[in-house]
Design a protein around this motif. Structure first.
Motif, PDB file in Angstrom:
ATOM      1  N   LYS A 115       0.965  -1.319   0.305  1.00  0.00           N
ATOM      2  CA  LYS A 115       0.306   0.498   0.035  1.00  0.00           C
ATOM      3  C   LYS A 115       0.806   1.181  -0.014  1.00  0.00           C
ATOM      4  O   LYS A 115       0.578   2.002  -1.330  1.00  0.00           O
ATOM      5  CB  LYS A 115      -0.746  -0.017   1.525  1.00  0.00           C
ATOM      6  CG  LYS A 115      -2.017  -1.303   1.551  1.00  0.00           C
ATOM      7  CD  LYS A 115      -2.864  -0.700   2.581  1.00  0.00           C
ATOM      8  CE  LYS A 115      -2.335  -1.204   3.630  1.00  0.00           C
ATOM      9  NZ  LYS A 115      -1.540  -2.446   3.832  1.00  0.00           N
ATOM     10  N   THR A 116       1.922   1.595   0.818  1.00  0.00           N
ATOM     11  CA  THR A 116       2.298   2.357   1.612  1.00  0.00           C
ATOM     12  C   THR A 116       2.708   3.173  -0.161  1.00  0.00           C
ATOM     13  O   THR A 116       3.135   3.959  -0.782  1.00  0.00           O
ATOM     14  CB  THR A 116       3.290   2.747   2.551  1.00  0.00           C
ATOM     15  OG1 THR A 116       2.366   2.138   3.764  1.00  0.00           O
ATOM     16  CG2 THR A 116       4.260   3.246   3.243  1.00  0.00           C
ATOM     17  N   ASP A 165      -1.852   5.878   8.688  1.00  0.00           N
ATOM     18  CA  ASP A 165      -1.219   5.173   9.248  1.00  0.00           C
ATOM     19  C   ASP A 165       0.468   5.798  10.379  1.00  0.00           C
ATOM     20  O   ASP A 165       1.234   5.893  10.020  1.00  0.00           O
ATOM     21  CB  ASP A 165       0.183   3.868   9.147  1.00  0.00           C
ATOM     22  CG  ASP A 165       0.564   2.939   9.197  1.00  0.00           C
ATOM     23  OD1 ASP A 165       0.094   2.894  10.810  1.00  0.00           O
ATOM     24  OD2 ASP A 165       0.822   1.720   8.126  1.00  0.00           O
ATOM     25  N   ASP A 193      -3.198   7.580   2.708  1.00  0.00           N
ATOM     26  CA  ASP A 193      -2.177   6.124   2.858  1.00  0.00           C
ATOM     27  C   ASP A 193      -2.924   5.043   3.880  1.00  0.00           C
ATOM     28  O   ASP A 193      -2.362   6.741   5.258  1.00  0.00           O
ATOM     29  CB  ASP A 193      -0.740   6.195   2.923  1.00  0.00           C
ATOM     30  CG  ASP A 193      -0.275   5.173   3.072  1.00  0.00           C
ATOM     31  OD1 ASP A 193      -0.390   3.763   2.684  1.00  0.00           O
ATOM     32  OD2 ASP A 193       1.122   5.083   3.681  1.00  0.00           O
TER      33      ASP A 193
HETATM   34 MG   LIG Z   1       1.636   0.559   5.031  1.00  0.00          MG
END
Ligand SMILES: [Mg+2]
Ligand SMILES: Nc1ncnc2c1ncn2[C@@H]1O[C@H](COP(=O)(O)OP(=O)(O)O)[C@@H](O)[C@H]1O
Length: 249
Positions: free
Chosen positions: A15-16, A39, A123
């Motif tokens: 994801k990041t 996050d 994110d």
């Molecule tokens: Mg992440």
């Protein structure tokens, strides 16, 4: 302004990395872009501007005492700003729940950014929580990276039903394959014959490539330090497909 999120129930899927690289590519193409690192682990902010620290003001902002713009930090990249992760985010779920005016609290926080930005990239931490519900309600599209496996297809189905059950727009979910290793039979099979439940699966995919891991030591988005790497082209193709699907201009 469009708002997109990179989200998956699972951690460690990509994801990041995808969020940071797509945000950088969007800014490089001329779109004023804001990357919001939701996050608490803060990896996204670390890749974009390692020195940037959070303001610790999220609660005051939720109470309307401080404007949300106070959270924004510059990055070394033109047209790309950042809201770093904040230790207070450990309680963001709780805080949002306490101050929530329905599903729209995060959407309401994001809306003033429409004056300055064309794109907001969120994110997200890996959980199906109040924050996830707020993220789904605030976004035009939710990009879901999946490492090809039966389990990841199952977790995508869970996210889809979570959204459906809560009357959220499950049609804004766009899965894409990530960390694909074509030498592995299961990866090839799932990629070539994706299950029908993977609706709106993007054509672009991100292969497994060790250079992606170097973002941590370089403290930069991949296209900034490896513009000619083959996997940088794959992120560019991913970004271009997202841009078209979500009609970001
Ligand atoms: Mg992440
Ligand atoms: N395409 C890829 N190839 C190889 N390693 C990857 C790839 N994408 C992500 N990684 C690595 O996997 C780990 C988790 O990636 P990350 O983007 O932080 O995932 P998430 O945000 O879903 O937890 C990191 O160490 C990252 O460098």
């Amino acid at each position: 302004m469009k708002t997109i999120a990179f989200y998956n129930l699972k951690g460690g899927v990509g994801k990041t990395s995808a969020a940071v690289n797509c945000a950088w590519l969007a800014a490089a193409s001329g779109l004023r872009t804001l990357f919001w690192d939701l996050d608490p682990q803060g990896a996204g902010g670390w890749y974009l501007a390692p020195q940037a620290t959070g303001s610790g003001e999220i609660k005051k902002i939720l109470r309307g005492k401080v404007p949300v713009g106070h959270l924004v930090r510059r990055t070394p990249y033109e047209k790309l700003d950042l809201i770093p992760s904040d230790l207070a985010y450990r309680n963001l779920d709780v805080a949002i729940k306490r101050h929530a005016d329905g599903d729209q609290t995060l959407a309401r926080l994001i809306s003033p950014f429409g004056e300055d930005y064309s794109l907001v990239v969120l994110d997200c931490p890996p959980s199906l929580s109040e924050l996830a519900r707020q993220v789904f309600a605030a976004t035009d599209a939710v990009l879901v990276p999946l490492i090809p496996s039966s389990l990841s297809v199952r977790s995508f189905d869970q996210v889809r039903s979570f959204m459906k059950d809560r009357g959220l727009g499950h049609k804004q979910l766009y899965p894409f394959f990530c960390q694909v290793d074509r030498r592995r039979r299961l990866h090839r099979t799932l990629r070539d014959q994706p299950p029908v439940s993977l609706k709106r699966l993007l054509t672009a995919e991100i292969p497994y490539a060790a250079i992606v891991e170097r973002m941590g030591e370089q403290m930069q988005p991949l296209p900034a330090f490896a513009p000619h790497a083959p996997v940088t082209r794959d992120y560019a193709a991913l970004w271009s497909e997202i841009e078209k699907k979500v009609k970001i201009s």
